[in-house]
Design an enzyme around this catalytic site. Structure first.
Site, PDB file in Angstrom:
ATOM      1  N   LYS A 117      -8.587 -12.150  -5.772  1.00  0.00           N
ATOM      2  CA  LYS A 117      -8.038 -13.236  -6.581  1.00  0.00           C
ATOM      3  C   LYS A 117      -9.070 -14.267  -6.677  1.00  0.00           C
ATOM      4  O   LYS A 117      -9.124 -15.113  -7.756  1.00  0.00           O
ATOM      5  CB  LYS A 117      -6.783 -13.776  -5.848  1.00  0.00           C
ATOM      6  CG  LYS A 117      -5.697 -12.968  -5.928  1.00  0.00           C
ATOM      7  CD  LYS A 117      -4.598 -13.687  -5.995  1.00  0.00           C
ATOM      8  CE  LYS A 117      -3.378 -12.789  -6.439  1.00  0.00           C
ATOM      9  NZ  LYS A 117      -1.874 -13.457  -6.231  1.00  0.00           N
ATOM     10  N   LYS A 199      -2.679  -2.393 -10.587  1.00  0.00           N
ATOM     11  CA  LYS A 199      -1.060  -2.291 -10.819  1.00  0.00           C
ATOM     12  C   LYS A 199      -0.479  -3.083 -11.766  1.00  0.00           C
ATOM     13  O   LYS A 199      -1.481  -4.221 -11.978  1.00  0.00           O
ATOM     14  CB  LYS A 199      -0.593  -2.817  -9.157  1.00  0.00           C
ATOM     15  CG  LYS A 199      -0.887  -3.982  -8.943  1.00  0.00           C
ATOM     16  CD  LYS A 199      -0.192  -4.528  -7.615  1.00  0.00           C
ATOM     17  CE  LYS A 199      -0.128  -6.005  -7.414  1.00  0.00           C
ATOM     18  NZ  LYS A 199       0.934  -6.521  -6.692  1.00  0.00           N
ATOM     19  N   LYS A 202       2.865  -9.289 -12.856  1.00  0.00           N
ATOM     20  CA  LYS A 202       3.213 -10.673 -13.635  1.00  0.00           C
ATOM     21  C   LYS A 202       2.601 -11.542 -14.337  1.00  0.00           C
ATOM     22  O   LYS A 202       2.696 -12.298 -15.185  1.00  0.00           O
ATOM     23  CB  LYS A 202       4.656 -11.035 -12.901  1.00  0.00           C
ATOM     24  CG  LYS A 202       4.309 -11.596 -11.624  1.00  0.00           C
ATOM     25  CD  LYS A 202       5.654 -12.304 -10.945  1.00  0.00           C
ATOM     26  CE  LYS A 202       6.076 -11.845  -9.677  1.00  0.00           C
ATOM     27  NZ  LYS A 202       5.070 -12.073  -8.602  1.00  0.00           N
TER      28      LYS A 202
END
Ligand code: AQP
Length: 333
Positions: A117, A199, A202
């Site tokens: 991240k 993956k 959202k």
């Protein structure tokens, strides 16, 4: 002893960091709904976690409402489960601080999600992003669950929660239950439609990479038509055919057919037919959910009543654990 007393406790959270996806649904929420009858279940909208990445305030607020409403539309039942919004229970942040002071810098620095991240959000590598797993440990440990359902990507964070609990108990006496990972019997790992190595997420910038649970039929079908496959042509699961394998996983999870059954059904067919069939199956599964969601979200008053009530119930449990931990470290409570 009554059946209720014997039931094991399970806890899980979901971030309102975007519109929930087919990945969240097939990998997590669909199982949560089933778990309600077997376990004593607690589910939270993890809004504190969502701000580790910069969020637009008005959008975040609306996503918190819609995530909670969607959990209801999917079949989570406030009569069966404790369902709340994380920031409504201040013990999460409070315990996270106590646990932070009992967690080593080196332990956090090893977390792969932080590395991923911070690479993705290089302009906002904040301390919260770094210490996120401690907050997650607090989320879990407050409710003393026996099990935490985790996807492969969250395994490392559950491990750290266990380590923190074990260390705290050793230092200060028995406060926390050390939870085990719960790997559901069914539950698909859904990959991005545009990059099947990643993956489905959202918060992906590419809107074609994920199907939102609330996407309408045309959008769902369009996204599947655009899904990345390969030029080989066969419809079967293989390491070399990640795109096609992902579509087979999705179709199998939605229809309940086994992978060999799906492979047989599409033997000799082209990708066009296959993608359309997957898109239609997904759209049919999502349509009634969207209908229920629209009803639920239109009654904000009732929604608020439900999440305030859920927070009260959650806090009764959380407060006890948090006070116990505070007392153990020497605070005057
Ligand atoms: N693609 C996926 N396949 C299977 N399961 C998935 N989950 C998420 N994506 C997939 C599972 O959904 C639960 C809630 O996840 P989360 O929203 O708390 O965080 P996440 O795993 O980081 O989900 P996203 O969609 O990728 O969110 P962003 O983009 O904000 O980081 C978890 O049980 C997770 O395993």
């Amino acid at each position: 002893m009554s059946e209720t007393l014997e039931r094991k406790r399970v806890l899980s959270c979901i971030q309102p960091s975007g519109m929930l996806t087919l990945g969240n649904y097939l990998g997590a929420l669909k199982n949560w709904v089933k778990m309600q009858d077997e376990f004593e279940t607690t589910f939270a909208v993890a809004d504190l976690h969502a701000i580790t990445v910069r969020q637009e305030p008005a959008k975040l607020r609306s996503q918190i409402y819609s995530t909670y409403a969607l959990m209801l539309a999917l079949g989570l039942d406030p009569e069966k489960s404790t369902m709340f919004i994380q920031s409504h229970v201040p013990e999460h942040a409070c315990l996270a601080w106590v646990l932070s002071c009992n967690t080593q810098f080196g332990e956090m620095a090893r977390m792969t999600q932080f590395k991923d991240k911070s690479a993705k959000h290089a302009d906002n590598i904040n301390v919260g992003l770094f210490s996120y797993p401690v907050l997650m440990a607090a989320d879990i440990l407050l409710y003393k669950p026996d099990f935490v359902p985790v996807g492969a990507d969250q395994k490392q964070h559950l491990e750290i929660a266990r380590d923190i609990a074990i260390r705290f108990n050793r230092l200060y006496g028995d406060v926390f239950t050390v939870p085990d990972a719960y790997i559901p019997k069914t539950g698909a790992r859904v990959m991005s439609l545009q990059d099947p190595e990643k993956k489905m997420s959202k918060s992906d910038d590419n809107l074609n990479s994920f199907v939102a649970i609330l996407d309408d039929k045309d959008t769902v079908i369009r996204k599947f038509k655009r899904a990345i496959t390969d030029s080989e042509g066969g419809i079967y699961v293989s390491e070399d055919k990640k795109g096609v394998s992902n579509l087979i996983t999705i179709y199998s999870a939605v229809t309940g057919k086994t992978v060999p059954e799906v492979e047989k059904e599409f033997e000799g067919k082209g990708y066009g037919d296959f993608k359309l069939a997957v898109g239609e199956a997904v759209a049919d599964e999502l349509a009634p959910i969207r209908e229920r969601y629209n009803k639920i979200i239109s009654d904000k008053g009732e929604l608020e009543r439900l999440f305030r009530d859920g927070a009260e119930r959650a806090e009764r449990v959380a407060r006890k654990t948090c006070f116990k931990a505070m007392k153990k470290v020497g605070f005057v409570v």
